[in-house]
Each structure stands twice: as structure tokens, then as C-alpha cells.
Design a protein around this motif. Structure first.
Motif, PDB file in Angstrom:
ATOM      1  N   ALA A  45      10.258  10.625   3.241  1.00 14.40           N
ATOM      2  CA  ALA A  45      10.182  10.113   4.172  1.00 14.40           C
ATOM      3  C   ALA A  45       9.970   8.572   4.329  1.00 14.40           C
ATOM      4  O   ALA A  45      10.307   7.442   4.724  1.00 14.40           O
ATOM      5  CB  ALA A  45       9.719  10.801   5.388  1.00 14.40           C
ATOM      6  N   ILE A  46       8.860   8.174   3.515  1.00 14.81           N
ATOM      7  CA  ILE A  46       8.071   6.911   3.428  1.00 14.81           C
ATOM      8  C   ILE A  46       9.126   6.000   2.552  1.00 14.81           C
ATOM      9  O   ILE A  46       9.352   4.913   2.853  1.00 14.81           O
ATOM     10  CB  ILE A  46       6.736   7.081   2.794  1.00 14.81           C
ATOM     11  N   GLU A  47       9.906   6.561   1.582  1.00 16.17           N
ATOM     12  CA  GLU A  47      10.682   5.748   0.914  1.00 16.17           C
ATOM     13  C   GLU A  47      12.012   5.379   1.739  1.00 16.17           C
ATOM     14  O   GLU A  47      12.232   4.347   1.415  1.00 16.17           O
ATOM     15  CB  GLU A  47      11.234   6.666  -0.356  1.00 16.17           C
TER      16      GLU A  47
ATOM     17  N   LEU B  48      10.239   1.996  13.959  1.00 17.57           N
ATOM     18  CA  LEU B  48      11.125   3.127  13.327  1.00 17.57           C
ATOM     19  C   LEU B  48      10.563   4.364  13.519  1.00 17.57           C
ATOM     20  O   LEU B  48       9.456   4.463  13.509  1.00 17.57           O
ATOM     21  CB  LEU B  48      11.448   2.362  11.845  1.00 17.57           C
ATOM     22  N   ASP B  49      11.396   5.265  13.188  1.00 16.28           N
ATOM     23  CA  ASP B  49      11.070   6.864  13.220  1.00 16.28           C
ATOM     24  C   ASP B  49      10.429   7.098  11.927  1.00 16.28           C
ATOM     25  O   ASP B  49      11.186   6.822  10.652  1.00 16.28           O
ATOM     26  CB  ASP B  49      12.306   7.604  13.734  1.00 16.28           C
ATOM     27  N   LEU B  50       9.021   7.782  11.753  1.00 14.46           N
ATOM     28  CA  LEU B  50       8.619   8.443  10.537  1.00 14.46           C
ATOM     29  C   LEU B  50       8.204   9.810  11.048  1.00 14.46           C
ATOM     30  O   LEU B  50       7.010  10.009  11.230  1.00 14.46           O
ATOM     31  CB  LEU B  50       7.541   7.532  10.112  1.00 14.46           C
ATOM     32  N   PRO B  51       9.017  10.667  10.870  1.00 14.44           N
ATOM     33  CA  PRO B  51       8.456  12.136  11.003  1.00 14.44           C
ATOM     34  C   PRO B  51       7.576  12.512  10.297  1.00 14.44           C
ATOM     35  O   PRO B  51       7.169  12.329   9.195  1.00 14.44           O
ATOM     36  CB  PRO B  51       9.771  12.879  11.106  1.00 14.44           C
TER      37      PRO B  51
ATOM     38  N   LEU C  27       0.865  -1.547  -0.084  1.00 12.83           N
ATOM     39  CA  LEU C  27      -0.087  -0.016  -0.109  1.00 12.83           C
ATOM     40  C   LEU C  27       0.725   1.369   0.025  1.00 12.83           C
ATOM     41  O   LEU C  27       0.338   2.260  -0.156  1.00 12.83           O
ATOM     42  CB  LEU C  27      -1.058  -0.011   1.286  1.00 12.83           C
ATOM     43  N   LEU C  28       2.116   1.132  -0.069  1.00 12.22           N
ATOM     44  CA  LEU C  28       2.894   2.263   0.242  1.00 12.22           C
ATOM     45  C   LEU C  28       3.082   3.067  -1.082  1.00 12.22           C
ATOM     46  O   LEU C  28       3.644   4.124  -1.169  1.00 12.22           O
ATOM     47  CB  LEU C  28       4.529   1.824   0.390  1.00 12.22           C
TER      48      LEU C  28
END
Length: 287
Positions: A224-226, A210-213, A170-171
């Protein structure tokens, strides 16, 4: 007197007969196979599927245990195995499988956790992608204040690793998922421009720790998603997922421990779960 003497003479014989009789009975019972639970009749499962197909999916997804549809369906079909069978049956319509999962989660959280985790992940991922809930807030507020993963999104977090492959697919989905209730909140959330890929990425970051700002600009958010994608060893979605339940401890069935939040084991009303949502908006009578 005669009767008493006769009783005394017969007593040893009666005792011996009773002992041997009990022994024979126990041996006979031990030799009998244990009674197994009757198999679910296909016609009964089909009848349940028909009833689930007629449910209001959006109201059920929003209200969960507090929605009257749960009690209505569960009273008529209280066999948890039938719901498990429907959720795991990929030949059934996706919305039927999703409704079966929602009712099972609302009526029996223990049985819900016995469903094949890969099948459950696929059902909820399809529901997110197809917007079966009709609103975004049951899937969470993500980076905004409120319930980050929501009552529906927490299922992915509980599933853990088995949810990663299907979430990874879904990304790349840029379909908008920004419909929230309440005039001010809906306006604020619309500005965030949430998409299916944002929800999938947020859940994956939670699962993998994991960090996802937060990035307000879509281009920066996509980058950021990549970066998140590159940190996750994505596995192909199993065509025939292994038929196992959710693991209760590390190592069992080769699955990670299921992290069950307190929200998943209690009946939660929409008002308590989403205090910022006006009651009138919940019932569709106002903003």
C-alpha cells in the motif's frame, strides 16, 4: 501693560519660528535612515544553543507548552530570531535544532511559521527517524483511535508540499516506532508494529489527500505504501532550500497554504491532548 504689548508684538515671530522649526525638524527626520533591529550576537545564539543542548528532549516533545523547560528557556532567551536561526542552521546538532523548534512552537506559533519550511521539515524528519521524542504517541496514533497525526506529526501536515521530499526519504525506513504509554494501549499499539515508514506514509497521504488504508499484515502494508509512493511526484530534498517563510496563501513564495489546526495555536497539556494516557505514566511514575 508694557508686557502685554511686547507679547502681542512677539507672537507672530514666535509663530513663524515654530512653523519653520517644525518643518526643518520633519525634513531632518525624513532624511535619517530608519532604525533597524540589532543583529543577533553570535555569542548569544551560542549561549542559547548550549542551554537547549541541556534540555530533556523527550519531556519537551511530550509536554510542549506545558513543559516547564519552555518558560525557563524563553525567559532567559526571549528573542524568537535566535530560535529561528538555530532551526535553520544545518551546522548545529540535530537535537538542538529540534529543541529550538519545539520551544518556538510552544512560545510563539507566529514566529514558528516564519521558519524556512524545508529546514523545519528536515528537523522534524530527523527527530522522527532518530526517535528524539523517545515515544511514538506524540507523532500520532495513525490508523488507531486517538490523535491520528499527534502534536508533532501535525507539523508535517501544516508544512504541506515542502515536507513531501524529506518524508519520501523515510519510506524505506523499517525502524520500529511503537512505544506508547499506558499498559493496555502500549500492548495494543505494539501489535500494530508501527515503523518510521508508516508515519511518513501516513503524513504524506494526509498532505496529498490520498487514501492509505490500514493493513495489519506488514507485507500488505508495504504494498500500500508503494502504491502511495507511485502517486507522489517526489522531488529531491533541496541541499540549499530557499530562504522563505511558510506561505499564508496559495501562490506566495510558490508554497501551498499552511493549514494550521486548532491544536497548533493553543497551549495543550498532555492530558488534554492524550486523554488515554494515565497521569502517572506521563510523569514516569507508573504504567
Amino acid at each position: 501693560m508694557v508686557t502685554d504689548r511686547l507679547a502681542l508684538r512677539l507672537a507672530p515671530a514666535v509663530l513663524v519660528f515654530g512653523v519653520f522649526g517644525a518643518l526643518a525638524l520633519s525634513i531632518g527626520c525624513a532624511g535619517q535612515p530608519a532604525h533597524e533591529a540589532p543583529a543577533l550576537a553570535p555569542a548569544r545564539i551560542d549561549a542559547l544553543a548550549s542551554k537547549l543542548a541541556a534540555c530533556n528532549v523527550s519531556e519537551l516533545a511530550i509536554g510542549l507548552a506545558m513543559d516547564p523547560q519552555v518558560n525557563d528557556v524563553w525567559r532567559a532567551f526571549p528573542n524568537a530570531g535566535a530560535y529561528v536561526s538555530l532551526v535553520e542552521d544545518n551546522q548545529r546538532p540535530p537535537h538542538v535544532r529540534f529543541v529550538a523548534a519545539l520551544i518556538l512552537r510552544s512560545a510563539s506559533i507566529a514566529e514558528f511559521h516564519k521558519v524556512n519550511p524545508y529546514a523545519m521539515a528536515q528537523v522534524f524528519a530527523h527527530a522522527l527517524q532518530s526517535d528524539l521524542a523517545g515515544y511514538a504517541f506524540p507523532w500520532g496514533s495513525l490508523w488507531a483511535p486517538g490523535e491520528p497525526v499527534g502534536l508533532l506529526g501535525e507539523v508535517f501536515v501544516e508544512l504541506g508540499a515542502p515536507a513531501e521530499p524529506v518524508l519520501g526519504t523515510l519510506l524505506d525506513d523499517t525502524s520500529a516506532r511503537d512505544l506508547y504509554l499506558g499498559r493496555e494501549i502500549a500492548s495494543d499499539m505494539a501489535k500494530r508494529q508501527y515503523r518510521v515508514k508508516d508515519f511518513a506514509a501516513f503524513y504524506l497521504a494526509r498532505i496529498a489527500h490520498l487514501d492509505l488504508p490500514w493493513e495489519a499484515e506488514l507485507a500488505r502494508r508495504d504494498r500500500a505504501i508503494e502504491r502511495l509512493r507511485m502517486q507522489l511526484p517526489m522531488l529531491p530534498v533541496p541541499v540549499h532550500p530557499p530562504t522563505v517563510g511558510w506561505s499564508s496563501s496559495n501562490g506566495e513564495h510558490g508554497l501551498p497554504q499552511v493549514r494550521t489546526s486548532s491544536a497548533s495555536v493553543r497551549s495543550v497539556s498532555v492530558r488534554s491532548a492524550y486523554p488515554h494516557v494515565p497521569a502517572a505514566a506521563i510523569h514516569g511514575t507508573g504504567d
